[in-house]
Design an enzyme around this catalytic site. Structure first.
Site, mmCIF file in Angstrom:
data_model
loop_
_atom_site.group_PDB
_atom_site.id
_atom_site.type_symbol
_atom_site.label_atom_id
_atom_site.label_comp_id
_atom_site.label_asym_id
_atom_site.label_seq_id
_atom_site.Cartn_x
_atom_site.Cartn_y
_atom_site.Cartn_z
ATOM 1 C CG ASP A 1 6.773 10.988 -5.636
ATOM 2 O OD1 ASP A 1 7.433 11.939 -6.091
ATOM 3 O OD2 ASP A 1 7.220 10.170 -4.807
ATOM 4 C CB ALA A 2 2.337 10.359 -10.551
#
Length: 331
Positions: free
Chosen positions: A135-136
């Site tokens: 995930d970012a």
């Protein structure tokens, strides 16, 4: 230029409405073409408000669709390991792994193409070399294939659960027992489709298994080590939320429990800007004569500072970049 004759039945219809329907294009894109003079009748450009009479010969030019091939962009790449087949990087929090969903640049893939131009097109034009994602907001170890052979081997290894993945997470509360397994299926949240949730398999959820171990605990918070046996979207974040211990800083699945904790901890917990999750270790199977290896991404400074402020830092692992794993006959 392409051309089309407007039939008599189109008389009275605006040109932008007509072309959007005939060309199966969004109306705003057709209006852009008209404003750019790319739609003409009798050699004269037409305005979006032009009303058809029927029988006009309409010439138009559709620009080619934008390329989906990501472009190289200069930017730092923290390399843990690199050889002709494999690149293992330490992805910083806040960096998106690859373009998509309206993001065309500024991603890790763009930086990787600048760092290693030869990996362009490996496995995929749009996502070269990418065999798994973080995930970012998650930091840590990420493997990238640098050859087609490596892409095939690693893709299969991830699909067949041959890859070991260990994470660190700071959560609210203290799980009981101090180590255990969370086996809850995960799927799209029926109420909010942009989120994931624990969803029964009969309603589309897919099996998901996470194992956790308490490394350190303080009043109201804990540091966990988690290993995931499956790789579902947002798996750790959803599982921790499901057992009543959401991650600190998680904007999607978190809770503002810092309000009830020791005053000295409230500000660091409140201001932590991302899910407190770090991909610590990645164990990859042997490939091209190399043995199975474990790669470690050092705990980033923001997570170290949070653990120190919450008196969890005694549980942090000693930094190691790479270590051998037991040989595996996975060729």
């Amino acid at each position: 230029m392409s051309s089309i004759e407007a039939p008599a039945s189109a008389a009275g219809e605006r040109i932008d409405v007509y072309l959007a329907r005939i060309l199966d294009q969004p109306r705003n894109r057709v209006q852009t073409l008209l404003r750019r003079g790319l739609v003409t009748a009798g050699g004269s450009p037409l305005k979006p408000s032009y009303v058809l009479r029927g029988g006009e010969e309409i010439a138009y030019r559709l620009p080619p669709p934008p390329s989906t091939r990501p472009l190289p962009e200069a930017g730092p790449v923290a390399v843990i390991h690199e050889d002709e087949n494999l690149l293992v990087v330490d992805k910083p929090a806040g960096l998106i792994v690859h373009p998509g969903s309206g993001v065309s640049g500024g991603t890790l893939v763009n930086r990787l193409l600048h760092h290693r131009p030869g990996m362009a097109g490996v496995g995929s034009v749009e996502r070269p070399g990418i065999v798994h994602r973080l995930d970012a907001g998650t930091s840590g170890a990420l493997a990238v294939a640098c050859s087609d052979a490596a892409y095939r081997r690693l893709s299969r290894a991830f699909a067949e659960r041959e890859v070991g993945k260990v994470y660190l997470a700071v959560i609210y509360g203290r799980p009981e027992p101090s180590q255990g397994e969370i086996a809850l299926p995960i799927g799209r949240d029926p109420a909010v489709r942009t989120r994931m949730a624990v969803v029964s398999e009969s309603r589309g959820g897919r099996p998901a298994v996470s194992r956790y171990r308490l490394l350190a605990g303080a009043a109201g918070v804990s540091l966990l080590e988690l290993g995931i046996l499956t790789g579902r979207t947002h798996q750790i974040r959803v599982h921790c939320k499901a057992i009543g211990h959401p991650l600190v800083g998680d904007p999607t699945y978190g809770e503002a429990r810092w309000r009830n904790l020791d005053p000295s901890m409230r500000r660091p917990l409140r201001e932590f800007p991302r899910p407190a999750l770090h991909a610590l270790r990645l164990t990859l199977p042997g490939f091209a004569g190399a043995p199975s290896r474990t790669f470690t991404a050092q705990v980033p400074e923001d997570l170290r500072s949070l653990c120190k402020a919450c008196r969890l830092d005694r549980g942090l692992p000693i930094d190691r970049q790479e270590s051998p794993a037991p040989p595996a006959a996975l060729e």
